[in-house]
Design a protein around this motif. Structure first.
Motif, PDB file in Angstrom:
ATOM      1  N   GLU A  14      34.522  31.919  43.892  1.00 57.28           N
ATOM      2  CA  GLU A  14      35.181  33.177  43.526  1.00 57.28           C
ATOM      3  C   GLU A  14      36.131  33.648  44.627  1.00 57.28           C
ATOM      4  N   LEU A  15      35.732  33.509  45.885  1.00 57.80           N
ATOM      5  CA  LEU A  15      36.593  33.943  46.990  1.00 57.80           C
ATOM      6  C   LEU A  15      37.831  33.052  47.121  1.00 57.80           C
ATOM      7  N   ALA A  16      37.684  31.759  46.803  1.00 57.73           N
ATOM      8  CA  ALA A  16      38.820  30.830  46.880  1.00 57.73           C
ATOM      9  C   ALA A  16      39.911  31.182  45.876  1.00 57.73           C
ATOM     10  N   LYS A  17      39.575  31.909  44.827  1.00 57.93           N
ATOM     11  CA  LYS A  17      40.559  32.326  43.817  1.00 57.93           C
ATOM     12  C   LYS A  17      41.417  33.504  44.291  1.00 57.93           C
ATOM     13  N   LEU A  18      40.972  34.198  45.330  1.00 59.99           N
ATOM     14  CA  LEU A  18      41.641  35.423  45.771  1.00 59.99           C
ATOM     15  C   LEU A  18      42.731  35.143  46.793  1.00 59.99           C
ATOM     16  N   THR A  19      43.759  35.989  46.788  1.00 60.64           N
ATOM     17  CA  THR A  19      44.807  35.940  47.795  1.00 60.64           C
ATOM     18  C   THR A  19      44.680  37.174  48.687  1.00 60.64           C
ATOM     19  N   MET A  20      45.093  37.034  49.939  1.00 60.81           N
ATOM     20  CA  MET A  20      45.059  38.159  50.874  1.00 60.81           C
ATOM     21  C   MET A  20      46.187  39.126  50.531  1.00 60.81           C
ATOM     22  N   PHE A  21      45.842  40.384  50.271  1.00 64.28           N
ATOM     23  CA  PHE A  21      46.846  41.415  50.014  1.00 64.28           C
ATOM     24  C   PHE A  21      47.201  42.071  51.336  1.00 64.28           C
ATOM     25  N   ARG A  22      48.381  41.789  51.831  1.00 67.94           N
ATOM     26  CA  ARG A  22      48.847  42.368  53.096  1.00 67.94           C
ATOM     27  C   ARG A  22      49.699  43.595  52.791  1.00 67.94           C
ATOM     28  N   GLY A  23      49.605  44.593  53.638  1.00 65.61           N
ATOM     29  CA  GLY A  23      50.389  45.801  53.426  1.00 65.61           C
ATOM     30  C   GLY A  23      49.709  46.819  52.524  1.00 65.61           C
ATOM     31  N   ARG A  24      48.379  46.746  52.415  1.00 70.81           N
ATOM     32  CA  ARG A  24      47.639  47.707  51.603  1.00 70.81           C
ATOM     33  C   ARG A  24      47.838  49.111  52.163  1.00 70.81           C
ATOM     34  N   THR A  25      48.028  50.070  51.276  1.00 74.57           N
ATOM     35  CA  THR A  25      48.140  51.482  51.644  1.00 74.57           C
ATOM     36  C   THR A  25      47.266  52.290  50.696  1.00 74.57           C
ATOM     37  N   PRO A  26      47.008  53.547  51.029  1.00 74.30           N
ATOM     38  CA  PRO A  26      46.232  54.379  50.100  1.00 74.30           C
ATOM     39  C   PRO A  26      46.890  54.521  48.727  1.00 74.30           C
ATOM     40  N   GLN A  27      48.208  54.340  48.663  1.00 68.34           N
ATOM     41  CA  GLN A  27      48.921  54.487  47.395  1.00 68.34           C
ATOM     42  C   GLN A  27      49.064  53.166  46.624  1.00 68.34           C
ATOM     43  N   MET A  30      46.701  49.127  41.291  1.00 66.86           N
ATOM     44  CA  MET A  30      45.971  47.949  40.823  1.00 66.86           C
ATOM     45  C   MET A  30      46.943  46.787  40.632  1.00 66.86           C
ATOM     46  N   ALA A  31      48.151  47.062  40.151  1.00 68.20           N
ATOM     47  CA  ALA A  31      49.153  46.005  39.966  1.00 68.20           C
ATOM     48  C   ALA A  31      49.543  45.401  41.317  1.00 68.20           C
ATOM     49  N   ASP A  32      49.673  46.240  42.361  1.00 71.80           N
ATOM     50  CA  ASP A  32      49.990  45.739  43.705  1.00 71.80           C
ATOM     51  C   ASP A  32      48.892  44.807  44.213  1.00 71.80           C
ATOM     52  N   ARG A  33      47.644  45.164  43.920  1.00 71.38           N
ATOM     53  CA  ARG A  33      46.484  44.443  44.457  1.00 71.38           C
ATOM     54  C   ARG A  33      46.066  43.252  43.604  1.00 71.38           C
ATOM     55  N   LYS A  34      46.752  43.021  42.494  1.00 70.29           N
ATOM     56  CA  LYS A  34      46.364  41.965  41.564  1.00 70.29           C
ATOM     57  C   LYS A  34      46.189  40.620  42.286  1.00 70.29           C
ATOM     58  N   GLY A  35      45.071  39.972  42.027  1.00 71.16           N
ATOM     59  CA  GLY A  35      44.778  38.668  42.606  1.00 71.16           C
ATOM     60  C   GLY A  35      44.083  38.718  43.946  1.00 71.16           C
ATOM     61  N   SER A  36      43.968  39.918  44.542  1.00 70.52           N
ATOM     62  CA  SER A  36      43.349  40.035  45.862  1.00 70.52           C
ATOM     63  C   SER A  36      41.906  40.536  45.811  1.00 70.52           C
ATOM     64  N   GLY A  37      41.424  40.831  44.626  1.00 72.55           N
ATOM     65  CA  GLY A  37      40.059  41.319  44.489  1.00 72.55           C
ATOM     66  C   GLY A  37      39.477  40.917  43.155  1.00 72.55           C
ATOM     67  N   GLU A 125      34.919  59.045  43.467  1.00 73.07           N
ATOM     68  CA  GLU A 125      36.110  59.874  43.632  1.00 73.07           C
ATOM     69  C   GLU A 125      37.032  59.134  44.583  1.00 73.07           C
ATOM     70  N   VAL A 126      38.338  59.239  44.362  1.00 71.31           N
ATOM     71  CA  VAL A 126      39.319  58.535  45.181  1.00 71.31           C
ATOM     72  C   VAL A 126      40.454  59.495  45.524  1.00 71.31           C
ATOM     73  N   ILE A 127      40.929  59.420  46.770  1.00 69.51           N
ATOM     74  CA  ILE A 127      42.104  60.176  47.202  1.00 69.51           C
ATOM     75  C   ILE A 127      43.157  59.161  47.613  1.00 69.51           C
ATOM     76  N   GLU A 128      44.203  59.051  46.828  1.00 70.94           N
ATOM     77  CA  GLU A 128      45.242  58.049  47.065  1.00 70.94           C
ATOM     78  C   GLU A 128      46.398  58.640  47.865  1.00 70.94           C
ATOM     79  N   LEU A 129      46.059  59.315  48.942  1.00 73.40           N
ATOM     80  CA  LEU A 129      47.025  59.892  49.873  1.00 73.40           C
ATOM     81  C   LEU A 129      46.644  59.436  51.268  1.00 73.40           C
ATOM     82  N   ASP A 130      47.630  59.309  52.146  1.00 71.61           N
ATOM     83  CA  ASP A 130      47.359  58.922  53.526  1.00 71.61           C
ATOM     84  C   ASP A 130      47.137  60.187  54.353  1.00 71.61           C
TER      85      ASP A 130
END
Length: 140
Positions: A14-27, A30-37, A125-130
């Motif tokens: 399962e981990l081998a299927k994932l790619t490292m998402f670089r540049g993650r931010t609070p904002q 899900m589309a940005d993170r696709k394939g990394s989790g 609960e999630v806060i998507e602000l930095d």
């Protein structure tokens, strides 16, 4: 009581299927993170999750219970609100387990990259602000 076969997950596969998402931010979306989790399985009132990322995550709080985190590879800083003071930071590395207490605001930072697995209860609960402290945000 009916006996059921155990669920099994080949974590390496399962981990081998994932790619490292670089540049993650609070904002990050899900589309940005696709394939990394991945959601590995349902577990109790939530799920088992495995993300790979570098950057800063959003603040989150799990209302239904504690969250278990296992650092599988890399390093991260866990920032968590523990008391009335400012958030505290804890350095985590591969092989470390951490437990985020129910209702505690927390987020992760990783400059080099981290792979972790969580047992995360729902709802959250999630806060998507930095912001430096999630308690400063006024919620409706």
């Amino acid at each position: 009581m009916e006996s059921k076969a155990p669920s099994s997950i080949d974590l390496n596969t399962e981990l081998a299927k994932l790619t490292m998402f670089r540049g993650r931010t609070p904002q990050s979306t899900m589309a940005d993170r696709k394939g990394s989790g991945a959601r590995l399985a349902a577990y109790r009132d939530g799920g088992l999750f495995a993300p790979k990322f570098a950057g800063k995550g959003h603040w989150e709080s799990h209302l239904a219970g504690d969250e278990l985190i296992h650092i599988l590879d890399g390093t991260a800083t866990l920032e968590i609100v523990c008391d009335d003071g400012p958030p505290k930071s804890f350095a985590l590395r591969a092989g470390i387990l951490a437990v985020n207490p129910q209702g505690a605001w927390h987020r992760f930072h990783s400059s080099e990259g981290v792979t972790l697995m969580t047992a995360t209860p729902s709802p959250s609960e999630v806060i998507e602000l930095d912001v430096d402290d999630p308690r400063t945000i006024k919620r409706l």
